[in-house]
Write a protein that holds these residues in place. Sequence first.
Motif, PDB file in Angstrom:
ATOM      1  N   PHE A 131       0.820  -1.212   0.000  1.00 15.67           N
ATOM      2  CA  PHE A 131       0.000   0.000   0.000  1.00 15.67           C
ATOM      3  C   PHE A 131       0.855   1.264   0.000  1.00 15.67           C
ATOM      4  CE2 PHE A 131      -3.689  -2.477   1.909  1.00 15.67           C
ATOM      5  CZ  PHE A 131      -4.525  -2.282   0.821  1.00 15.67           C
ATOM      6  N   GLU A 132       1.856   1.293   0.880  1.00 13.75           N
ATOM      7  CA  GLU A 132       2.610   2.526   1.110  1.00 13.75           C
ATOM      8  C   GLU A 132       3.703   2.778   0.083  1.00 13.75           C
ATOM      9  OE1 GLU A 132       4.097   2.416   5.077  1.00 13.75           O
ATOM     10  OE2 GLU A 132       2.104   2.299   6.010  1.00 13.75           O
ATOM     11  N   VAL A 133       4.253   1.721  -0.499  1.00  9.96           N
ATOM     12  CA  VAL A 133       5.401   1.894  -1.400  1.00  9.96           C
ATOM     13  C   VAL A 133       5.116   1.390  -2.809  1.00  9.96           C
ATOM     14  CG1 VAL A 133       7.834   1.321  -1.804  1.00  9.96           C
ATOM     15  CG2 VAL A 133       7.010   1.721   0.535  1.00  9.96           C
ATOM     16  N   VAL A 134       4.775   0.119  -2.922  1.00 14.19           N
ATOM     17  CA  VAL A 134       4.659  -0.507  -4.238  1.00 14.19           C
ATOM     18  C   VAL A 134       3.601   0.176  -5.096  1.00 14.19           C
ATOM     19  CG1 VAL A 134       4.083  -2.641  -5.467  1.00 14.19           C
ATOM     20  CG2 VAL A 134       5.487  -2.727  -3.401  1.00 14.19           C
ATOM     21  N   GLN A 135       2.396   0.304  -4.580  1.00 11.32           N
ATOM     22  CA  GLN A 135       1.331   0.905  -5.386  1.00 11.32           C
ATOM     23  C   GLN A 135       1.625   2.354  -5.749  1.00 11.32           C
ATOM     24  OE1 GLN A 135      -2.573   0.292  -3.712  1.00 11.32           O
ATOM     25  NE2 GLN A 135      -2.508  -1.915  -4.050  1.00 11.32           N
ATOM     26  N   GLN A 136       2.239   3.071  -4.816  1.00 10.52           N
ATOM     27  CA  GLN A 136       2.576   4.469  -5.097  1.00 10.52           C
ATOM     28  C   GLN A 136       3.594   4.574  -6.230  1.00 10.52           C
ATOM     29  OE1 GLN A 136       0.929   6.970  -3.599  1.00 10.52           O
ATOM     30  NE2 GLN A 136      -0.219   5.391  -2.495  1.00 10.52           N
ATOM     31  N   LYS A 137       4.613   3.736  -6.190  1.00 10.52           N
ATOM     32  CA  LYS A 137       5.642   3.770  -7.231  1.00 10.52           C
ATOM     33  C   LYS A 137       5.096   3.304  -8.579  1.00 10.52           C
ATOM     34  CE  LYS A 137       9.962   3.564  -4.651  1.00 10.52           C
ATOM     35  NZ  LYS A 137      11.280   2.910  -4.553  1.00 10.52           N
ATOM     36  N   LEU A 138       4.257   2.258  -8.546  1.00 13.10           N
ATOM     37  CA  LEU A 138       3.667   1.772  -9.795  1.00 13.10           C
ATOM     38  C   LEU A 138       2.776   2.842 -10.424  1.00 13.10           C
ATOM     39  CD1 LEU A 138       2.671  -1.922  -8.884  1.00 13.10           C
ATOM     40  CD2 LEU A 138       4.693  -1.131 -10.126  1.00 13.10           C
ATOM     41  N   PHE A 139       2.026   3.555  -9.592  1.00 12.77           N
ATOM     42  CA  PHE A 139       1.160   4.622 -10.095  1.00 12.77           C
ATOM     43  C   PHE A 139       1.981   5.740 -10.727  1.00 12.77           C
ATOM     44  CE2 PHE A 139      -0.945   8.729  -9.338  1.00 12.77           C
ATOM     45  CZ  PHE A 139      -2.114   8.542 -10.082  1.00 12.77           C
ATOM     46  N   ARG A 140       3.025   6.153 -10.028  1.00 12.21           N
ATOM     47  CA  ARG A 140       3.860   7.239 -10.559  1.00 12.21           C
ATOM     48  C   ARG A 140       4.556   6.825 -11.852  1.00 12.21           C
ATOM     49  NH1 ARG A 140       5.174   8.127  -4.973  1.00 12.21           N
ATOM     50  NH2 ARG A 140       7.145   6.990  -5.224  1.00 12.21           N
ATOM     51  N   TYR A 141       4.868   5.561 -11.974  1.00 10.36           N
ATOM     52  CA  TYR A 141       5.543   5.069 -13.183  1.00 10.36           C
ATOM     53  C   TYR A 141       4.559   4.909 -14.341  1.00 10.36           C
ATOM     54  CZ  TYR A 141       8.916   2.325 -15.913  1.00 10.36           C
ATOM     55  OH  TYR A 141       9.788   1.875 -16.893  1.00 10.36           O
ATOM     56  N   GLY A 142       3.262   4.895 -14.043  1.00  6.62           N
ATOM     57  CA  GLY A 142       2.250   4.754 -15.086  1.00  6.62           C
ATOM     58  C   GLY A 142       1.749   3.344 -15.289  1.00  6.62           C
ATOM     59  N   ILE A 143       2.058   2.436 -14.338  1.00  7.76           N
ATOM     60  CA  ILE A 143       1.572   1.059 -14.427  1.00  7.76           C
ATOM     61  C   ILE A 143       0.063   1.049 -14.146  1.00  7.76           C
ATOM     62  CG2 ILE A 143       1.713  -1.257 -13.452  1.00  7.76           C
ATOM     63  CD1 ILE A 143       4.208  -0.543 -14.967  1.00  7.76           C
ATOM     64  N   LYS A 144      -0.702   0.371 -14.996  1.00  5.43           N
ATOM     65  CA  LYS A 144      -2.154   0.339 -14.858  1.00  5.43           C
ATOM     66  C   LYS A 144      -2.647  -1.092 -14.693  1.00  5.43           C
ATOM     67  CE  LYS A 144      -2.736   4.458 -17.742  1.00  5.43           C
ATOM     68  NZ  LYS A 144      -3.347   4.994 -18.985  1.00  5.43           N
ATOM     69  N   ASP A 145      -3.757  -1.246 -13.959  1.00  5.08           N
ATOM     70  CA  ASP A 145      -4.373  -2.560 -13.794  1.00  5.08           C
ATOM     71  C   ASP A 145      -4.929  -3.041 -15.125  1.00  5.08           C
ATOM     72  OD1 ASP A 145      -3.869  -2.941 -11.127  1.00  5.08           O
ATOM     73  OD2 ASP A 145      -5.749  -2.042 -10.455  1.00  5.08           O
ATOM     74  N   GLY A 146      -4.834  -4.343 -15.360  1.00  5.86           N
ATOM     75  CA  GLY A 146      -5.400  -4.928 -16.566  1.00  5.86           C
ATOM     76  C   GLY A 146      -4.508  -4.844 -17.777  1.00  5.86           C
ATOM     77  N   VAL A 147      -3.349  -4.240 -17.620  1.00  4.87           N
ATOM     78  CA  VAL A 147      -2.398  -4.128 -18.729  1.00  4.87           C
ATOM     79  C   VAL A 147      -1.208  -5.035 -18.441  1.00  4.87           C
ATOM     80  CG1 VAL A 147      -0.920  -2.579 -20.072  1.00  4.87           C
ATOM     81  CG2 VAL A 147      -3.115  -1.751 -19.162  1.00  4.87           C
ATOM     82  N   SER A 148      -0.725  -5.724 -19.461  1.00  2.00           N
ATOM     83  CA  SER A 148       0.400  -6.648 -19.284  1.00  2.00           C
ATOM     84  C   SER A 148       1.718  -5.886 -19.331  1.00  2.00           C
ATOM     85  CB  SER A 148       0.361  -7.711 -20.388  1.00  2.00           C
ATOM     86  OG  SER A 148       1.425  -8.611 -20.238  1.00  2.00           O
TER      87      SER A 148
END
Length: 226
Positions: A134-151
């Motif tokens: 919650f605190e690190v992984v999702q924040q970094k993935l969001f900032r990098y532009g990683i989206k759910d449902g995309v490979s």
Amino acid sequence: MISFGDIVQVVATLIAAFAGAWFAFIYQNRQKASAERQEHIAAGNRALATLLQQANTLKLYQVDMIEPFRDDPGRHIDIRPTLQYREEALTFDVKSLNFLLTPKYAEVVFDLIIEEERYREALKAINERSRHHFEVVQQKLFRYGIKDGVSYSDRNFRDALGELDYKLVKRHTDAVVLHVDRTVESLVVAKDRLLKTLLEIYPNEKYINFESLQNPPGSIFKQGAA
């Protein structure tokens, strides 16, 4: 002068008084033993119920969170974080199980103490992974532009998280799978051992029993009485 009849009457009175006291003592002891037996059976069932709840909590997590991604190389990213579990919940009332603290059965109580610690460690592992996610992984993935449902490739996740956090979430995930898998299994083993002991001490009584169901989907444990 004291006649023989008087002596017989006194002796008869004493015998009657003694017999009455003796039967009252026997009755009281039987009542106490019966109450004690019921207390022990209730304590055993409470311990079995706690084992069931612990096993069910972890089995639900295993089925819902781990199994869909067990063999997925990207499981450390794909397994979703959860809300925090209460690590101090579902503890055993060891004091009520004092009747098992004999040379023959004491190990059963020690098993429960160990299982409680294993259960708590499994929840700690889940909570720590979820917190980091919650605190690190999702924040970094969001900032990098990683989206759910995309490979995405493994390289994308490494670049998004950085090598340190990538390895950390992978280590957290492996720890969760290890703790959950082995504790679900050991809880059922502890249940079987406790149930066997209770049936040996107090046979022909009803005890909570449960077994893991592999089929159908969505089923976790089947409850019954032994």
